[in-house]
Design a protein around this motif. Structure first.
Motif, PDB file in Angstrom:
ATOM      1  N   ASP A   1       0.828  -1.207   0.000  1.00 43.25           N
ATOM      2  CA  ASP A   1       0.000   0.000   0.000  1.00 43.25           C
ATOM      3  C   ASP A   1       0.861   1.254   0.000  1.00 43.25           C
ATOM      4  O   ASP A   1       0.369   2.361   0.201  1.00 43.25           O
ATOM      5  CB  ASP A   1      -0.998   0.005   1.167  1.00 43.25           C
ATOM      6  CG  ASP A   1      -0.331  -0.027   2.538  1.00 43.25           C
ATOM      7  OD1 ASP A   1       0.917  -0.101   2.597  1.00 43.25           O
ATOM      8  OD2 ASP A   1      -1.061   0.011   3.545  1.00 43.25           O
TER       9      ASP A   1
ATOM     10  N   ALA B   1      -2.772  -2.225  -3.008  1.00 39.39           N
ATOM     11  CA  ALA B   1      -3.911  -2.331  -2.087  1.00 39.39           C
ATOM     12  C   ALA B   1      -4.919  -1.236  -2.412  1.00 39.39           C
ATOM     13  O   ALA B   1      -4.546  -0.088  -2.644  1.00 39.39           O
ATOM     14  CB  ALA B   1      -3.433  -2.202  -0.650  1.00 39.39           C
TER      15      ALA B   1
ATOM     16  N   GLN C   1      -5.842   1.283   2.572  1.00 39.83           N
ATOM     17  CA  GLN C   1      -4.620   1.219   3.376  1.00 39.83           C
ATOM     18  C   GLN C   1      -4.661   0.026   4.327  1.00 39.83           C
ATOM     19  O   GLN C   1      -5.638  -0.177   5.040  1.00 39.83           O
ATOM     20  CB  GLN C   1      -4.446   2.513   4.158  1.00 39.83           C
ATOM     21  CG  GLN C   1      -4.124   3.685   3.238  1.00 39.83           C
ATOM     22  CD  GLN C   1      -3.877   4.976   4.006  1.00 39.83           C
ATOM     23  OE1 GLN C   1      -3.448   4.959   5.152  1.00 39.83           O
ATOM     24  NE2 GLN C   1      -4.161   6.099   3.349  1.00 39.83           N
TER      25      GLN C   1
ATOM     26  N   SER D   1      -6.031   3.872  -0.476  1.00 36.70           N
ATOM     27  CA  SER D   1      -4.580   3.919  -0.594  1.00 36.70           C
ATOM     28  C   SER D   1      -4.209   4.997  -1.617  1.00 36.70           C
ATOM     29  O   SER D   1      -5.066   5.510  -2.338  1.00 36.70           O
ATOM     30  CB  SER D   1      -4.046   2.564  -1.039  1.00 36.70           C
ATOM     31  OG  SER D   1      -4.518   2.296  -2.335  1.00 36.70           O
TER      32      SER D   1
ATOM     33  N   ASN E   1      -8.400  -5.481  -2.952  1.00 36.07           N
ATOM     34  CA  ASN E   1      -8.324  -5.629  -1.506  1.00 36.07           C
ATOM     35  C   ASN E   1      -8.060  -7.095  -1.158  1.00 36.07           C
ATOM     36  O   ASN E   1      -8.401  -7.556  -0.078  1.00 36.07           O
ATOM     37  CB  ASN E   1      -9.591  -5.093  -0.832  1.00 36.07           C
ATOM     38  CG  ASN E   1      -9.244  -4.181   0.326  1.00 36.07           C
ATOM     39  OD1 ASN E   1      -8.443  -3.255   0.164  1.00 36.07           O
ATOM     40  ND2 ASN E   1      -9.812  -4.440   1.494  1.00 36.07           N
TER      41      ASN E   1
END
Lengths: 323, 429
Positions: free
Chosen positions: B105, B130, B133, B141, B156
């Protein structure tokens, strides 16, 4: 697709007792017949037979249990075996040691048989697959999967009172979805040729495709127990209310609780069974639990004989060939 | 790894779906690029000739999801072991999901994994950034910066967003920069503690089930949000027939949405979980036979554009436990091509279709220039013997993960050479 049955040794004799699945009518009948002869042992003044003298049996319980563990312990002692009781909380293994390491350690202490209870379905199979070749494994309940000795003691109770299974109608009431007992009972009843096995529960407590298990599905208690010979009531755990499976104990009792009044729908000589622990006023009215049709306490004492049979058959299968 | 500059791949059966080639053609590689197909470039003198008589020559495979476990889980596998396994499987490019440790991330992390696999040199790693975050599903992110650091898509990973507002914002933000978002369609509440397909096998074995609705509910939600936001989404790993039908409908309505399927889903079903085989513990779970058949037809019709390995190597302990306590995933890099070729042998796909789902299909999903062999293309090449019979055996695996239900399976078709940017990174004995 049928898997090779790991429950039998090369000669086709019982090695592990993990599930009813895969056993034929002959073997189940053999267990029931043998249990008849063992019921006598408990009534004698000297309550032991020397069948398993010198054998070490380890009760490996990852889930708390009083009744089942005690029943296995009593059975093992009546067979003159030495018994180790290990109550391993679920946290012990999560803290580091893997199940396999626990197993290896105990094997190093020359255990001959593991009696296993575990919260994961398939745990007994896993242990049987990884245990040393001379070790026998008995499943005392794994997750939602199987509890075969409980099912066999229930079959024994039914046979004592009803004779043959052909022609019988048996209804199982309650939380089938989470019940390893129900799964094993359904398999045993069908294998023994029961005419009709019914399950009675709201949809939330039934597995999907429940009919594929070989049962008739009912959602109404009175319809479901109409003209049945045997009613098996399953315990209802309190967690079911929290996980949105049921609204309340009150509503459950109103719809599925077995009362004397409701029992009238069943056959006049129908018997009522329950694997315990009973929740009075939730799934079972006290009047029924303590009434003349209740077999609940008989089930408990027959449980000893069944466990004696299964343990001695499994250890007996080792013979001279393997040891 | 030898580095001859001019390579002639002679007499091979060239299958290059992107350019519509399915014929015997010589291939000329100069300094890492394809410089001639059928005809040598002017003044070409080979430093090396690979005799591909009887062999199939195709673009290096592109795998949309493979976890090398580095960084963070080197006890399972490393970039070195897994990129070598990729090369052995004919895979030259693979996407690494962001659930490394630390999570991908930050631009630094994206650069780190990318550069490190570049240095090792067996296969090209494309990081997937990502979407939120820490994959926590709360805060977006820095997608623009991550893209600059080499992230080719955003996801994700195995933690589908629970909050639909966050999902909406994430898709909107990604759409701003024309980024592709990979979504695992799964409703985590419906999934609950499930570990296998909710069906007859789960009912019998008493294993907690994952209903089909866990995928279809999420698919419907994701499609609605894709339409609403105009974001390009890609479904990572479908498992249900219903989701395939929903996807087909969305594509008919000209929604910019694609999907892939893990190759094991095209061969195994819930029945394979019988006997509690923990190597068949995968996420999404192996489903019913009709789901498998609909996935197969989705692949053959091109509704699902790519087949991937969904490679997840594990240390033995991760699979040595009662079924529900084992970790999901299959070590799959080395069976991606053989299992796909099996679909050809079973009459599900033609050979060019099969190659397309492993090369131009995934390349088009991500807008990559790889996965094709026209003049000027990067010389990522897979050469395999379509007739070679072999058996998958544990000692032969290059991957550090031995967790595969396909051990002892017999296959026909095996990689003989893999070239990455004109460098031979794998050559069979």
């Amino acid at each position: 697709m049928s898997m090779p049955n790991i429950q039998l040794n090369a000669e086709g004799r019982l090695k592990h007792f993990l599930t009813i699945d895969g056993f034929g009518r002959e073997l189940l009948t053999q267990i029931l017949d043998a249990a008849e002869s063992f019921t006598g042992v408990s009534e004698r003044t000297v309550k032991t037979v020397p069948l398993l003298r010198g054998k070490v049996i380890c009760n490996l319980f990852f889930e708390t249990s009083t009744r089942t563990r005690t029943a296995f312990e009593v059975a093992a002692k009546r067979l003159s075996a030495d018994v180790l009781n290990l109550n391993i909380g679920t946290s012990a293994t999560t803290k580091g040691e893997t199940l396999l390491d626990t197993l290896r350690n105990l094997e190093a202490m020359h255990v001959d048989m593991f009696v296993v209870r575990h919260q994961d379905s398939g745990a007994a199979h896993f242990i049987a697959r990884h245990a040393a070749p001379h070790v026998n494994v008995i499943n005392a309940g794994d997750g939602r999967h199987a509890h075969p000795t409980q099912a066999m003691l229930d079959m024994f109770t039914i046979r004592r009172h009803k004779g043959e299974f052909t022609g019988l109608r048996v209804a199982i009431v309650g939380d089938i979805l989470h019940s390893r007992v129900a799964r094993s009972q359904i398999l045993a009843l069908n294998t023994l040729g029961t005419s009709e096995v019914r399950v009675i529960a709201p949809r939330t407590l039934l597995p999907t495709d429940a009919r594929t298990l070989g049962v008739h599905v009912f959602h109404d208690l009175e319809q479901g127990i109409r003209d049945v010979d045997v009613i098996i009531v399953l315990p209802l755990q309190k967690e079911r209310m929290q996980s949105a499976l049921l609204p309340s104990e009150h509503e459950y009792f109103r719809l599925y609780g077995l009362t004397e009044e409701r029992l009238k729908a069943a056959k006049k000589d129908a018997i009522v069974m329950h694997p315990g622990p009973i929740n009075r006023g939730v799934e079972l009215d006290s009047e029924v639990a303590d009434g003349p049709r209740s077999m609940i306490l008989q089930q408990v004492s027959f449980g000893i004989a069944i466990r004696m049979v299964v343990m001695s058959m499994a250890i007996g299968s080792q013979g001279a060939a393997t040891r | 790894m030898s580095r001859p500059s001019n390579i002639l791949i002679a007499n091979g059966h060239l299958i290059d779906p992107a350019n519509g080639i399915d014929d015997t053609r010589d291939l000329y590689v100069v300094a890492g690029l394809v410089q001639g197909v059928g005809q040598p470039p002017a003044g070409f003198q080979p430093d090396l000739t690979i005799d591909a008589t009887g062999l199939v020559v195709c673009p290096g495979l592109i795998d949309l999801s493979a976890r090398p476990r580095e960084s963070g889980q080197e006890h399972k596998a490393t970039l070195t072991s897994e990129t070598r396994a990729a090369a052995k499987g004919g895979i030259t490019t693979f996407c690494c999901p962001p659930d490394t440790d630390p999570v991908i991330d930050t631009p630094a992390m994206a650069t780190l994994v990318r550069k490190r696999s570049e240095r090792i040199g067996y296969a090209r790693l494309l990081p997937v950034g990502a979407l939120t975050q820490g994959l926590e599903g709360n805060q977006l992110s820095e997608m623009a910066a991550l893209q600059q650091a080499g992230c080719i898509a955003f996801s994700n990973a195995e933690y589908p967003l629970a909050n639909t507002l966050v999902e909406r914002r994430a898709l909107e933000y990604a759409a701003t920069f024309n980024l592709t978002v990979m979504l695992r369609p799964e409703d985590r509440h419906l999934r609950d503690s499930g570990c296998v397909h909710e069906g007859p096998v789960a009912s019998r074995l008493g294993l907690p089930g994952i209903p089909e609705a866990a995928e279809t509910v999420a698919t419907a939600r994701d499609l609605a949000l894709a339409e609403h936001t105009g974001c390009r989404i890609h479904f990572r790993g479908l498992s249900t027939g219903t989701a395939v039908r929903m996807l087909a409908q969305a594509q008919n309505q000209r929604l910019d949405v694609s999907a892939d399927v893990a190759v094991h889903q095209l061969h195994l079903t819930e029945m394979d979980v019988e006997g509690f085989d923990s190597n068949c513990h995968v996420n999404p779970p192996l489903r019913g036979l009709s789901d498998r058949d609909t996935l197969r037809s989705g692949i053959s019709q091109g509704i699902i554009g790519a087949i991937c390995s969904d490679h997840q190597p594990h240390e033995p302990e991760a699979k040595e436990a009662p079924f529900p306590s084992t970790r999901p995933g299959i070590s799959g890099l080395e069976t991606l091509l053989p299992l796909t070729l099996r679909l050809v042998q079973e009459g599900v796909l033609t050979l060019p279709q099969a190659i397309a789902r492993l090369t131009s299909g995934p390349a088009d999903i991500l807008g990559l220039n790889y996965g094709r062999l026209g003049p000027g293309s990067t010389a990522d090449i897979c050469i395999f013997d379509p007739a070679r019979h072999w058996q998958l055996r544990k000692p032969d695996l290059y991957s550090a993960g031995y967790n595969t239900p396909f051990l002892d399976w017999d296959f026909t078709g095996q990689v003989t050479h893999t070239l990455l940017e004109g460098v031979i990174v794998y050559e069979a004995d």
